[in-house]
Each structure stands twice: as C-alpha cells, then as structure tokens.
Design an enzyme around this catalytic site. Structure first.
Site, PDB file in Angstrom:
ATOM      1  N   ILE A  63      23.366 -16.044 -42.841  1.00  0.00           N
ATOM      2  CA  ILE A  63      23.476 -17.135 -41.879  1.00  0.00           C
ATOM      3  C   ILE A  63      22.927 -16.760 -40.511  1.00  0.00           C
ATOM      4  O   ILE A  63      22.981 -17.572 -39.579  1.00  0.00           O
ATOM      5  CB  ILE A  63      24.940 -17.614 -41.740  1.00  0.00           C
ATOM      6  CG1 ILE A  63      25.863 -16.454 -41.361  1.00  0.00           C
ATOM      7  CG2 ILE A  63      25.408 -18.273 -43.014  1.00  0.00           C
ATOM      8  CD1 ILE A  63      27.304 -16.879 -41.148  1.00  0.00           C
ATOM      9  N   GLY A  64      22.345 -15.573 -40.379  1.00  0.00           N
ATOM     10  CA  GLY A  64      21.727 -15.215 -39.108  1.00  0.00           C
ATOM     11  C   GLY A  64      21.370 -13.751 -39.042  1.00  0.00           C
ATOM     12  O   GLY A  64      21.840 -12.938 -39.847  1.00  0.00           O
ATOM     13  N   GLY A  93      19.743 -10.587 -36.048  1.00  0.00           N
ATOM     14  CA  GLY A  93      19.362 -10.243 -34.685  1.00  0.00           C
ATOM     15  C   GLY A  93      18.701  -8.885 -34.649  1.00  0.00           C
ATOM     16  O   GLY A  93      18.325  -8.331 -35.696  1.00  0.00           O
ATOM     17  N   GLY A  94      18.604  -8.337 -33.460  1.00  0.00           N
ATOM     18  CA  GLY A  94      17.879  -7.087 -33.306  1.00  0.00           C
ATOM     19  C   GLY A  94      18.558  -5.900 -33.965  1.00  0.00           C
ATOM     20  O   GLY A  94      17.907  -4.930 -34.317  1.00  0.00           O
ATOM     21  N   GLY A 114      21.295  -6.315 -36.463  1.00  0.00           N
ATOM     22  CA  GLY A 114      22.064  -6.561 -37.666  1.00  0.00           C
ATOM     23  C   GLY A 114      21.837  -7.929 -38.252  1.00  0.00           C
ATOM     24  O   GLY A 114      20.969  -8.686 -37.825  1.00  0.00           O
ATOM     25  N   VAL A 115      22.654  -8.228 -39.250  1.00  0.00           N
ATOM     26  CA  VAL A 115      22.554  -9.494 -39.964  1.00  0.00           C
ATOM     27  C   VAL A 115      23.964 -10.001 -40.227  1.00  0.00           C
ATOM     28  O   VAL A 115      24.903  -9.215 -40.381  1.00  0.00           O
ATOM     29  CB  VAL A 115      21.775  -9.315 -41.288  1.00  0.00           C
ATOM     30  CG1 VAL A 115      22.459  -8.306 -42.193  1.00  0.00           C
ATOM     31  CG2 VAL A 115      21.604 -10.643 -42.000  1.00  0.00           C
ATOM     32  N   VAL A 116      24.127 -11.324 -40.228  1.00  0.00           N
ATOM     33  CA  VAL A 116      25.432 -11.933 -40.484  1.00  0.00           C
ATOM     34  C   VAL A 116      25.364 -12.711 -41.798  1.00  0.00           C
ATOM     35  O   VAL A 116      24.429 -13.473 -42.029  1.00  0.00           O
ATOM     36  CB  VAL A 116      25.843 -12.880 -39.338  1.00  0.00           C
ATOM     37  CG1 VAL A 116      27.179 -13.550 -39.645  1.00  0.00           C
ATOM     38  CG2 VAL A 116      25.941 -12.117 -38.022  1.00  0.00           C
ATOM     39  N   ASP A 171      30.049  -9.350 -22.277  1.00  0.00           N
ATOM     40  CA  ASP A 171      28.835 -10.040 -22.725  1.00  0.00           C
ATOM     41  C   ASP A 171      29.136 -11.509 -23.022  1.00  0.00           C
ATOM     42  O   ASP A 171      28.782 -12.035 -24.075  1.00  0.00           O
ATOM     43  CB  ASP A 171      28.252  -9.352 -23.957  1.00  0.00           C
ATOM     44  CG  ASP A 171      26.795  -9.751 -24.213  1.00  0.00           C
ATOM     45  OD1 ASP A 171      26.128 -10.195 -23.252  1.00  0.00           O
ATOM     46  OD2 ASP A 171      26.334  -9.629 -25.357  1.00  0.00           O
ATOM     47  N   ASP A 198      31.977 -11.655 -30.784  1.00  0.00           N
ATOM     48  CA  ASP A 198      31.121 -10.513 -30.486  1.00  0.00           C
ATOM     49  C   ASP A 198      31.655  -9.663 -29.338  1.00  0.00           C
ATOM     50  O   ASP A 198      31.180  -9.723 -28.204  1.00  0.00           O
ATOM     51  CB  ASP A 198      29.693 -10.956 -30.172  1.00  0.00           C
ATOM     52  CG  ASP A 198      28.711  -9.799 -30.356  1.00  0.00           C
ATOM     53  OD1 ASP A 198      29.169  -8.652 -30.532  1.00  0.00           O
ATOM     54  OD2 ASP A 198      27.492 -10.042 -30.330  1.00  0.00           O
TER      55      ASP A 198
END
Length: 518
Positions: free
Chosen positions: A12-13, A15-16, A18-20, A133, A151
């Site tokens: 479902i997504g 990024g730089g 990792g992955v979800v 963040d 996060d």
C-alpha cells in the site's frame, strides 16, 4: 508470510527507506499494517544496527502511550534481516495526499484535524515523547472522520540515546521549527511549531516556508523564520501565528492548542466564534511577532547554513492504517465543550519563566500568607491524613468552611467535567500558579497561601489521570456539581481517585470547593 503468521495481502506504499503492506494476522484474524524497513545489502554493519535501533525505538515510543488519535504499534519482528513494525490498519488517506488532490481545506475541517492531532501529541508529551516529524504525510484521515498521527520513526523519549549523527538535523525541512533548523534539540515546543506548519499547509495549500525544491534553501528559510503570511486562516490567524512564533517560549502549549482548536471546530467560523476565541484566549500568551519582526530576530549566514546538513525525512509513506470499525473512538477524559464562560482561562505553559514574574508571585504569596506553614514537608500522594496534619495555620477553620461555599447558580455538569480536565492538565504541566485560580477561597486556605500550594504540587506532581465523570447523585439542590476522577497518578507511582465539588462564582467562573490535596 512474515514471522510465521502475518500474511501479506497488498503493498500500500513505499518510501526511501521502506515499504508498507496491508496484511492479515492469521492468529488473531485481524487486518494489520506492516512497515518493513529495508536495509541495503551493501550497508555497513554499524549502519544496519542503527536502522534496527531506530525501528526498535519507534516501536517502544509508540507503545509507551496509547491514544485514540495515534496509530498503535502491536509488535516488532524481523524478516530476512529487515525490521518490521506491526501496526493497526486504518483505511485512510494521508493529509498530504488529500491536499495534493483537493487543495486547501476549509477552516472548520482544518480545526477538527488539528484538534485531534494535538490531542495525541498532548499524550505523547506527557509520556516524555517528542514526535519530531509532524507533517501532512504523517497525519491520517480515516473514512469515518477519525484523524490519527503515525510514524514515530525519529521521535525521541527522555533517556533515549542519540541515533542521529552529530551535525545532522532530523525532520522534514518544510515543517522544522527555527531552533531545530539551527541545530537545537527538538522539544514539545518544536512539535507545536510543526503542527502549526502542517495546519498552515492545510489552509494555504503549501508549507509556510514555500515549496522550494532545494532542501538547503528550505532549511535556510526555517533557520531564519522566513514565513509566508497566511491568507485563508481568518479568525484562526492569531492562533496560527502563535504556533509559528520564532521563539519557542512564545508558542502556546500543546494543551492550549488542542483546546482552542476544539473551540473553533465546535462553534464554527462565524462572528461569535471570533469573539469567543479572543475572550477565551489563555492569559499570559505573548503576541506572536509579526513577520517583519521575525526577520529582525533571526540572522543566520549562508556560510553557517552550508555547515549544517539536514537529514530530510524519507518520502511520505502512505497512511499506516488500522482497523477502525464503527464510530470514532472517544476520549476517556474529554467531553464536548459547553458554551464558554466569560473571564480568564488557561494560559500556555512557558518554557522559560521570567525572573520578574517569579519574584512577583513569591512576593504576592508571602503578602497574602497570614502566618507561615507549620511544616515544610507536604504529604505524599495518597496520605490525606498526613496532608491534613501538615496544613497551614488557619486550615482548621477552612476545613469546616470548604464544601459549604454557595453556588450563585446551577453548574453545568459537562462544563464541570471540562474544568476538571483543565485543572489536572495544569497540575500535570507544573503550572500551579494558574491552577490556584480554580479554587474557592475556602479551598485555597487549606494550603495557607499560593506559594505553599505551588510547593505542595511540585512535590506531589500529577503525572496523569483518566475517566472523569459526574459522581452518582452529584447534582445538588444548591446548584453545585461533584465530579469524580477515577484515577489520578502522582509522582512516586501512587494513584487514587478524587472528588471535586464545583460551584459557580460571582463572575460566572466555576470554582472547586473541596480539598484538592492528594
């Protein structure tokens, strides 16, 4: 399959770093989200260990507190050497995705989003955790209206070791507080600024520092407080600019941010709300500097900025989403606000208290005290007998008077519950000077004076509380209302319940007419 019982369903997504995944926990038969933090095979062993430590810290910090507006972390495991965080799954979109597709959001919706995020951050700060963040990509908007922050990958709790290399700045440049952009350690006030920057983006369609694709240019703007002027904030402009104050001590506490946004979300953006926000604003908050004043306050050279490197957060991973069946969860210690009463209200907890103000408070307390306390050793939480024995001179007459103050009118039960929360929030934040004003003269006299009250609650600090409701049969024929707090946690690990009798004073303000000592 991860850890033998988490079956991956769909990606479902990413990024730089990792992955979800959306997955199913086959043991408990529930949907979960799994954040797999990928480590490159070529990464040195020392850096791989830092990645693992960060993942462990995120899981530990997220598990340290639970709140209806924060994503829950259930577990941490390992898959082929990569850390995996197991979290609740929330069908949602991130605020970043919503803003990208829809543009700026209406004021009431932004206020509702901000109030829920602030509520979660209040809980995090009470647990000693700074998120570090806060940004649209980490704010999740669910299908049923619930908002959750996620996060905690670079969050830091008291006692955590530093996992960021010296000279690097953790966070997302477009939402950094000026002091963090200059290299200072993030604090709860930094989260307040980042929330303000997030709300600015939601209202204006871009972050307060603009959309320069050069991270170093954004970092320079952040360090110098070079903000754009909000155009769509309307009656929230003053509050928004106070969140974005250049100096941390000029920003309101996260508790006050939550409460003012809740006021706005409830009453809307009409003329009456504008008046109410101005009347209801906590006393003691310094006016937010104008943008011209910000430029004068900050002056950091280009060469200084070139010497600092920012570790910009990974591209926003999509909402880490957990099951949210039914209606949005309610807070156990918060209820809808009633029509606000006139008069003073909460003020932000300032990071630095002025010496002159401190001297004035002490002098006033000494002047008001008719005689010194019989003892300098306040009782420990849970020891009411000891507290009574150590009461100041005059407290015996006060003890007979407390609970007998007449109410000038009927007390609204929900408002009494809300004021109970405010009172314990102030004690939690060590803001005893403001909490003192919540007591009737009879209740104040039990302590012997304001300075004695302050000393007492410094030694018996409230660490947390839960479940506030109106005590059974608490509405009296004299108009007073008794509120029960199921559990108040005190410094030292002790807990006990509390009953507070509320009366309405001549000014219309609700006052506590009972023994508030632990």
């Amino acid at each position: 399959m991860i850890a033998g019982h988490y079956r991956l369903v769909e990606r479902i997504g990413s990024g730089g770093t990792g992955v979800v995944w959306r997955a199913v926990d086959e043991r408990l038969e529930r949907a979960v989200a799994i954040k797999q933090i990928l480590t490159q095979p070529s990464l040195p062993a020392g850096e791989k260990e830092i990645v693992r430590q960060r993942a462990s810290r995120e899981a530990r910090n997220a598990a340290r507190f639970q709140h209806p507006n924060a994503i829950v972390v259930f577990d941490i495991t390992d898959h082929h050497g990569d850390p995996c965080l197991i979290m609740e799954y929330l069908p949602s979109q991130s605020l970043a995705v919503v803003l990208s597709s829809q543009g700026p959001l209406p004021l009431p919706q932004v206020a509702r989003v901000g109030e829920q995020v602030a509520s979660a951050l209040v809980a995090a700060h009470r647990a000693g955790i700074v998120h570090r963040d806060v940004k649209p990509g980490n704010v999740l908007l669910s299908e049923n209206g619930t908002v959750k922050i996620t996060d905690f990958g670079i969050s830091k709790a008291k006692g955590d070791v530093t996992l960021t290399a010296t000279g690097l700045i953790s966070g997302t440049a477009a939402y950094l507080a000026p002091e963090v952009a200059r290299g200072a350690e993030p604090t709860p006030a930094s989260d307040v600024f980042a929330l303000g920057a997030t709300l600015f983006h939601a209202l204006e369609g871009e972050p307060p520092y603009g959309t320069n694709p050069n991270p170093l240019a954004l970092l320079y703007a952040a360090a110098n407080g070079q903000l754009k002027q909000p155009r769509n904030a309307g009656p929230l402009t003053d509050l928004l600019l106070s969140l974005l104050s250049f100096e941390p001590e000029d920003r309101p506490s996260m508790t006050d941010v939550r409460d003012e946004l809740a006021d706005f979300a409830e009453f809307g953006d009409g003329t009456e709300t504008t008046r109410m926000l101005a009347t209801h604003r906590p006393a003691g908050r310094r006016a937010a500097p104008t943008l011209d004043r910000r430029a004068a306050q900050a002056d950091i050279s280009t060469s200084e900025m070139m010497a600092a490197a920012a570790t910009i957060s990974e591209p926003d991973l999509p909402p880490v989403r957990p099951a949210a069946p039914g209606s949005p969860p309610t807070r156990s210690h918060r209820v809808a606000k009633p029509e606000p009463e006139p008069g003073p209200n909460r003020r932000p907890l300032l990071i630095g208290v002025g010496v002159v103000a401190a001297v004035a408070v002490v002098a006033a307390a000494m002047f008001l005290m008719f005689s010194p306390p019989k003892t300098n050793s306040p009782s420990q939480p849970g020891n009411s007998a000891a507290a009574s024995a150590s009461a100041q001179s005059g407290s015996s007459s006060a003890a007979s008077a407390v609970g007998q103050t007449k109410s000038v009118g009927a007390v609204d039960a929900q408002q009494a519950i809300d004021e109970t929360q405010n009172f314990f929030d102030l004690l939690t934040e060590s803001d005893a000077s403001e909490a003192w004003s919540y007591l009737t003269p009879a209740a104040q006299q039990l302590y012997g004076g304001q300075q004695a009250f302050k000393s007492y609650w410094e030694q018996n600090r409230v660490m947390g509380y839960n479940t506030i409701d109106v005590a059974s049969g608490a509405t009296s024929t004299d108009g007073s209302v008794t509120v029960r707090v199921a559990s108040v946690d005190y410094k030292g690990g002790q807990s006990k319940s509390a009953n507070l009798r509320f009366v309405k004073g001549n000014s219309g303000k609700l006052l506590i007419d009972s023994d508030t000592r632990a």
